[in-house]
Design an enzyme around this catalytic site. Structure first.
Site, PDB file in Angstrom:
ATOM      1  N   HIS A  81       0.789  -1.343  -0.053  1.00 25.86           N
ATOM      2  CA  HIS A  81      -0.108   0.195  -0.103  1.00 25.86           C
ATOM      3  C   HIS A  81       0.853   1.400  -0.178  1.00 25.86           C
ATOM      4  CE1 HIS A  81      -3.226   2.719  -0.190  1.00 25.86           C
ATOM      5  NE2 HIS A  81      -2.446   3.270   0.892  1.00 25.86           N
ATOM      6  N   TYR A 139       1.880   5.441  -2.416  1.00 26.51           N
ATOM      7  CA  TYR A 139       2.437   6.739  -2.192  1.00 26.51           C
ATOM      8  C   TYR A 139       3.584   7.203  -2.395  1.00 26.51           C
ATOM      9  CZ  TYR A 139      -2.340   6.437  -0.272  1.00 26.51           C
ATOM     10  OH  TYR A 139      -3.925   6.319  -0.097  1.00 26.51           O
ATOM     11  N   HIS A 145      -9.174   0.977 -11.283  1.00 23.71           N
ATOM     12  CA  HIS A 145      -8.805   2.002 -10.156  1.00 23.71           C
ATOM     13  C   HIS A 145      -7.360   2.369 -10.450  1.00 23.71           C
ATOM     14  CE1 HIS A 145      -7.869   3.579  -6.380  1.00 23.71           C
ATOM     15  NE2 HIS A 145      -6.998   2.544  -5.862  1.00 23.71           N
ATOM     16  N   PHE A 146      -6.608   1.206 -10.766  1.00 23.06           N
ATOM     17  CA  PHE A 146      -5.118   1.764 -10.830  1.00 23.06           C
ATOM     18  C   PHE A 146      -4.629   2.348 -11.804  1.00 23.06           C
ATOM     19  CE2 PHE A 146      -4.269  -3.147 -10.625  1.00 23.06           C
ATOM     20  CZ  PHE A 146      -3.531  -3.213 -11.950  1.00 23.06           C
ATOM     21  N   HIS A 147      -5.324   2.093 -12.800  1.00 18.52           N
ATOM     22  CA  HIS A 147      -4.885   2.926 -14.181  1.00 18.52           C
ATOM     23  C   HIS A 147      -5.343   4.411 -14.186  1.00 18.52           C
ATOM     24  CE1 HIS A 147      -4.010  -1.153 -15.932  1.00 18.52           C
ATOM     25  NE2 HIS A 147      -3.329  -0.412 -16.716  1.00 18.52           N
ATOM     26  N   ARG A 152     -10.494  -9.879 -12.283  1.00 21.50           N
ATOM     27  CA  ARG A 152      -9.242  -9.291 -13.043  1.00 21.50           C
ATOM     28  C   ARG A 152      -8.235 -10.551 -13.185  1.00 21.50           C
ATOM     29  NH1 ARG A 152      -5.924  -7.004  -7.690  1.00 21.50           N
ATOM     30  NH2 ARG A 152      -4.257  -6.524  -9.469  1.00 21.50           N
ATOM     31  N   ARG A 153      -7.078  -9.943 -13.953  1.00 21.03           N
ATOM     32  CA  ARG A 153      -6.142 -10.842 -14.186  1.00 21.03           C
ATOM     33  C   ARG A 153      -6.380 -12.170 -14.956  1.00 21.03           C
ATOM     34  NH1 ARG A 153      -2.485 -10.391  -8.655  1.00 21.03           N
ATOM     35  NH2 ARG A 153      -1.250  -8.716  -9.578  1.00 21.03           N
TER      36      ARG A 153
HETATM   37 FE1  HAS Z   1      -5.663   2.180  -4.517  1.00 19.30          FE
HETATM   38  C1  HAS Z   1      -6.172  -1.226  -4.725  1.00 19.30           C
HETATM   39  C2  HAS Z   1      -7.813   2.168  -1.731  1.00 19.30           C
HETATM   40  C3  HAS Z   1      -5.223   5.625  -3.862  1.00 19.30           C
HETATM   41  C4  HAS Z   1      -2.917   2.210  -6.653  1.00 19.30           C
HETATM   42  N1  HAS Z   1      -4.642   0.968  -5.601  1.00 19.30           N
HETATM   43  C5  HAS Z   1      -5.099  -0.435  -5.659  1.00 19.30           C
HETATM   44  C6  HAS Z   1      -4.225  -1.191  -6.304  1.00 19.30           C
HETATM   45  C7  HAS Z   1      -3.231  -0.250  -6.981  1.00 19.30           C
HETATM   46  C8  HAS Z   1      -3.528   1.065  -6.395  1.00 19.30           C
HETATM   47  C9  HAS Z   1      -2.014  -0.517  -7.746  1.00 19.30           C
HETATM   48  O1  HAS Z   1      -8.958   0.425  -0.014  1.00 19.30           O
HETATM   49  C10 HAS Z   1      -4.216  -2.826  -6.756  1.00 19.30           C
HETATM   50  C11 HAS Z   1      -3.151  -3.480  -5.888  1.00 19.30           C
HETATM   51  C12 HAS Z   1      -3.517  -4.857  -6.583  1.00 19.30           C
HETATM   52  O2  HAS Z   1      -2.695  -5.136  -7.496  1.00 19.30           O
HETATM   53  O3  HAS Z   1      -4.093  -5.655  -5.831  1.00 19.30           O
HETATM   54  N2  HAS Z   1      -6.448   3.740  -2.957  1.00 19.30           N
HETATM   55  C13 HAS Z   1      -7.249   3.542  -2.058  1.00 19.30           C
HETATM   56  C14 HAS Z   1      -7.630   4.584  -1.422  1.00 19.30           C
HETATM   57  C15 HAS Z   1      -6.883   5.827  -2.058  1.00 19.30           C
HETATM   58  C16 HAS Z   1      -6.232   5.118  -3.222  1.00 19.30           C
HETATM   59  C17 HAS Z   1      -8.348   5.037  -0.207  1.00 19.30           C
HETATM   60  N3  HAS Z   1      -4.464   3.769  -5.031  1.00 19.30           N
HETATM   61  C18 HAS Z   1      -4.238   5.038  -4.983  1.00 19.30           C
HETATM   62  C19 HAS Z   1      -2.931   5.578  -5.477  1.00 19.30           C
HETATM   63  C20 HAS Z   1      -2.440   4.658  -6.293  1.00 19.30           C
HETATM   64  C21 HAS Z   1      -3.377   3.537  -5.799  1.00 19.30           C
HETATM   65  C22 HAS Z   1      -2.733   6.981  -5.334  1.00 19.30           C
HETATM   66  C23 HAS Z   1      -1.377   4.721  -7.125  1.00 19.30           C
HETATM   67  C24 HAS Z   1      -0.543   5.654  -7.323  1.00 19.30           C
HETATM   68  N4  HAS Z   1      -6.548   0.987  -3.433  1.00 19.30           N
HETATM   69  C25 HAS Z   1      -7.478   1.088  -2.490  1.00 19.30           C
HETATM   70  C26 HAS Z   1      -7.842  -0.173  -1.877  1.00 19.30           C
HETATM   71  C27 HAS Z   1      -7.442  -1.218  -2.893  1.00 19.30           C
HETATM   72  C28 HAS Z   1      -6.599  -0.600  -3.785  1.00 19.30           C
HETATM   73  C29 HAS Z   1      -9.022  -0.589  -0.779  1.00 19.30           C
HETATM   74  C30 HAS Z   1      -7.559  -2.616  -2.629  1.00 19.30           C
HETATM   75  C31 HAS Z   1      -8.686  -2.941  -3.824  1.00 19.30           C
HETATM   76  C32 HAS Z   1      -8.872  -4.861  -3.707  1.00 19.30           C
HETATM   77  O4  HAS Z   1      -9.890  -5.099  -3.361  1.00 19.30           O
HETATM   78  O5  HAS Z   1      -8.122  -5.366  -4.294  1.00 19.30           O
HETATM   79  C33 HAS Z   1      -6.799   7.311  -1.797  1.00 19.30           C
HETATM   80  O6  HAS Z   1      -5.641   7.502  -1.325  1.00 19.30           O
HETATM   81  C34 HAS Z   1      -7.348   8.223  -2.646  1.00 19.30           C
HETATM   82  C35 HAS Z   1      -7.267   9.726  -2.182  1.00 19.30           C
HETATM   83  C36 HAS Z   1      -7.408  10.559  -3.461  1.00 19.30           C
HETATM   84  C37 HAS Z   1      -8.207  11.440  -3.422  1.00 19.30           C
HETATM   85  C38 HAS Z   1      -8.375  12.540  -4.853  1.00 19.30           C
HETATM   86  C39 HAS Z   1      -7.788  13.858  -4.653  1.00 19.30           C
HETATM   87  C40 HAS Z   1      -7.863  14.537  -5.811  1.00 19.30           C
HETATM   88  C41 HAS Z   1      -6.804  15.161  -6.378  1.00 19.30           C
HETATM   89  C42 HAS Z   1      -6.715  15.774  -7.479  1.00 19.30           C
HETATM   90  C43 HAS Z   1      -6.525  17.369  -7.508  1.00 19.30           C
HETATM   91  C44 HAS Z   1      -6.775  18.023  -9.025  1.00 19.30           C
HETATM   92  C45 HAS Z   1      -5.764  18.701  -9.718  1.00 19.30           C
HETATM   93  C46 HAS Z   1      -6.116  19.099 -11.088  1.00 19.30           C
HETATM   94  C47 HAS Z   1      -4.530  19.014  -9.148  1.00 19.30           C
HETATM   95  C48 HAS Z   1      -9.011  11.990  -2.501  1.00 19.30           C
HETATM   96  C49 HAS Z   1      -5.507  15.487  -5.412  1.00 19.30           C
HETATM   97  C50 HAS Z   1      -6.945  20.337 -10.990  1.00 19.30           C
HETATM   98  C51 HAS Z   1      -7.223  20.487 -12.531  1.00 19.30           C
HETATM   99  C52 HAS Z   1      -7.817  21.706 -13.088  1.00 19.30           C
HETATM  100  C53 HAS Z   1      -8.180  21.672 -14.306  1.00 19.30           C
HETATM  101  C54 HAS Z   1      -8.382  22.570 -12.167  1.00 19.30           C
HETATM  102 CU    CU Z   2      -3.874   0.306  -0.895  1.00 19.11          CU
END
Ligand code: HAS
Ligand code: CU
Length: 563
Positions: free
Chosen positions: A236, A240, A387-389, A450-451
């Site tokens: 996990h 980050y 999700h992860f893409h 998946r997979r």
């Molecule tokens: Fe995730 C599974 C929960 C974030 C990557 N995640 C995965 C897997 C990967 C991955 C690779 O709770 C699969 C692993 C595998 O192969 O089994 N993930 C979360 C949560 C967050 C989260 C709560 N994940 C990420 C990030 C990743 C990533 C970041 C990669 C870099 N994830 C999970 C969970 C699983 C999971 C379970 C397991 C699922 C399962 O059952 O297998 C949080 O950190 C997300 C918080 C993010 C936000 C978004 C904030 C928005 C922002 C954008 C601002 C906009 C801008 C643009 C700057 C709240 C900061 C403005 C533009 C204008 C034009 C104005």
């Molecule tokens: Cu995670």
């Protein structure tokens, strides 16, 4: 408080000129990263096309033996090699340029880099020989050649060694600049390196006590349940480790590129410290369905996962506020209308804006995953790669691509080739990913695993077909985008030397308020490291002891994918 001239901090007029050695050293990391991304991404469409029954794998034998060998290479090269090499190279850059001084112990960093390369070569050979077809999570009882495990371990050890080099450089800077807040882009990189060193203890123990002895034949069997706990201890926070360098750019560089300032230096630092303490103790949200983990600990990790949501919300607020400030400086107006005033003609900015927009959806999906009962619906379905893409393959990868649009010309003393091509690259990535990831999420909700080479699956109902086709279409558009990216990089590097004024500068955003006004506690490692250690012991201590007391190395290895 007096604010001295010396403490102008994040920006300032005095610039640091990288030496030839530093350019080559950082460039070496970035080159390996881009080659990995190139090969890894070219394999992606093989999977995407397979979903609509176009099996290109059959034409690729004997290079690729199976869908799973392709999927392993795709995951390892993109998710592990591209990211890690880019991040270590970029952090070297932000440490040197942020602190405006050379590495204090360049030999340590060089030793780390060489270790990473040796590890990469060791892991690559068995993967290419189909001796490590275990996917990027290498869950036992799938068994790979010892060289694969040893190689990945060396890549991690090399990144630790380089992390020590960053830390020593920051320490040397602090000794010369007592009382001055550390420049944000340098501090952010070092916090990420520290988080990585804590996080990778899990996979290090897994490798050294389980997988390496097992693959060498020193133990007969293995304990898949314990191995998964070790893996997700690292797995996990790994996400980050990928994300934080993109955040360094979003907070500390993008506002400057957009013509503005960092809205709050304090909030930026607070978000990074929060990631240091809450990134690790949440790994069980990947193991909600694992039998060996008691229910209460899954619940505790689920609750802690919501806390890791906050620093990303802080980021969304602060980065968008910085962008709005920039847009209004450029004459933008209206509640939302200011967005149009951002420099959308700059490919480095556009890539990162599009990455941020898709990350909002990735974040919502992340929270869905973290919610225990809903996770039971989407776990192990196509939803998860959906999700992860959006996260690692867009928020992170598209941002890193955007960074290379100024960094590679800067390192090589060239001009970016094909600005318009780069803009097309950014938008094709965005459009391709919207189609691809939406279809994957939908498939997941409909129960597609998946997979799985779904093109071959006899149980595919008609209602999946439209989505399967959209996966293939999205994947093909992404292939075009990757090819355009490689073309832009190749042409840039091969282009002629540019006049000094045509070479992009390093964009370092000034903070709206003087960084010296940032509280001292947001510039100190000690309290945050202690908090991280305490939370880690509380969240992982009891369940890990329980699993260790019950461990049983009784599962024999297998070298095929059983599902
Ligand atoms: Fe995730 C599974 C929960 C974030 C990557 N995640 C995965 C897997 C990967 C991955 C690779 O709770 C699969 C692993 C595998 O192969 O089994 N993930 C979360 C949560 C967050 C989260 C709560 N994940 C990420 C990030 C990743 C990533 C970041 C990669 C870099 N994830 C999970 C969970 C699983 C999971 C379970 C397991 C699922 C399962 O059952 O297998 C949080 O950190 C997300 C918080 C993010 C936000 C978004 C904030 C928005 C922002 C954008 C601002 C906009 C801008 C643009 C700057 C709240 C900061 C403005 C533009 C204008 C034009 C104005
Ligand atoms: Cu995670």
């Amino acid at each position: 408080m007096t604010i001295t001239e010396r403490s102008t901090s994040t920006a300032g007029s005095r610039r640091y000129e990288l030496t030839q050695w530093e350019r080559r050293f950082i460039g070496g990391h970035v080159l390996i990263a881009i080659i990995a991304l190139g090969i890894g991404s070219l394999i992606g469409p093989l999977q995407a096309l397979e979903y609509s029954n176009v099996d290109l794998y059959q034409y690729l034998e004997p290079i690729l033996q199976s869908y799973y060998q392709g999927l392993t290479l795709h995951g390892v090269l993109n998710a592990l090699v591209w990211t890690t090499f880019f991040i270590v190279g970029f952090t070297t850059f932000t440490t040197i340029v942020g602190l405006r001084r050379p590495l204090s112990h360049p030999r340590i960093n060089l030793a780390g880099f060489i270790t990473m390369i040796i590890g990469l070569l060791m892991a690559a050979v068995p993967m290419l020989l189909d001796q490590a077809t275990v996917l990027y999570t290498f869950y036992p009882p799938l068994e790979a050649s010892w060289a694969f495990y040893m190689g990945l371990t060396l890549v991690v050890v090399g990144s630790w060694i380089e992390g020590v080099g960053f830390y020593l450089t920051l320490r040397a800077w602090r000794q010369d600049n007592r009382g001055v807040r550390s420049p944000f882009i340098a501090l952010g990189g070092v916090i990420n390196a520290a988080m990585w060193q804590i996080a990778t203890l899990g996979v290090a123990v897994e490798m050294l006590t389980m997988l390496i002895p097992w693959s060498l034949g020193l133990t007969d069997g293995t304990d898949p349940s314990l191995a998964r706990t070790y893996f997700w201890f690292t797995g996990h926070p790994l996400v980050y480790f990928w994300l934080l360098p993109a955040y360094v750019s979003w907070y500390g560089m993008l506002p400057k590129q957009a013509g503005g300032k960092l809205f709050s230096d304090s909030l930026a630092r607070l978000a990074f410290w929060m990631f240091l303490i809450v990134s690790v103790p949440v790994g069980f949200h990947h193991q909600f369905v694992d039998p060996g983990v008691p229910q209460i600990w899954k619940w505790i990790h689920a609750a802690l996962t919501y806390s890791v949501f906050f620093p990303s919300m802080i980021t969304a607020f602060t980065v968008i506020a910085s962008l709005e400030y920039a847009a209004r400086q450029r004459g933008g107006s209206g509640l939302i209308g200011w967005v149009r005033a951002l420099p959308w003609n700059d490919p480095s900015v556009t890539t990162q804006l599009l990455a941020g927009i898709l990350f909002m959806f990735g974040g919502i999906g992340g929270l869905t995953n973290a919610s225990y009962n809903i996770n039971l619906v989407i776990h192990n379905t196509a939803w998860v790669p959906g999700h992860f893409h959006l996260t690692v393959a867009t928020a992170v990868t598209l941002s890193f691509i955007g960074i290379t649009y100024w960094m590679v010309p800067h390192l090589t003393g060239k001009q970016l080739w094909g600005r318009r091509t780069a803009l097309v690259q950014a938008w094709t990535w965005f459009v391709g990913m919207v189609i691809f990831s939406n279809a994957m999420h939908m498939l997941g909700l409909l129960g597609a695993p998946r997979r799985t080479p779904l093109g071959e699956a006899p149980y595919v109902p008609d209602e999946w077909n439209g989505h399967l086709l959209r996966v293939s279409i999205g994947g093909t558009i992404l292939l075009v985008s990757v090819i355009l990216y490689l073309l832009v990089m190749y042409k840039t590097v091969r282009g002629p030397k540019a006049a000094a004024e045509d070479v992009p500068e390093v964009p370092i955003a000034e903070s709206l308020r003087h960084p010296q006004l940032t509280p001292v506690w947001l510039d100190r490692f000690k309290p945050w490291l202690i908090a991280a250690a305490v939370l880690l012991v509380l969240a992982y201590g009891p369940p890990l002891v329980d699993q260790l007391l019950n461990m049983d190395y009784n599962a024999p290895g297998t070298d095929f994918v059983p599902w």
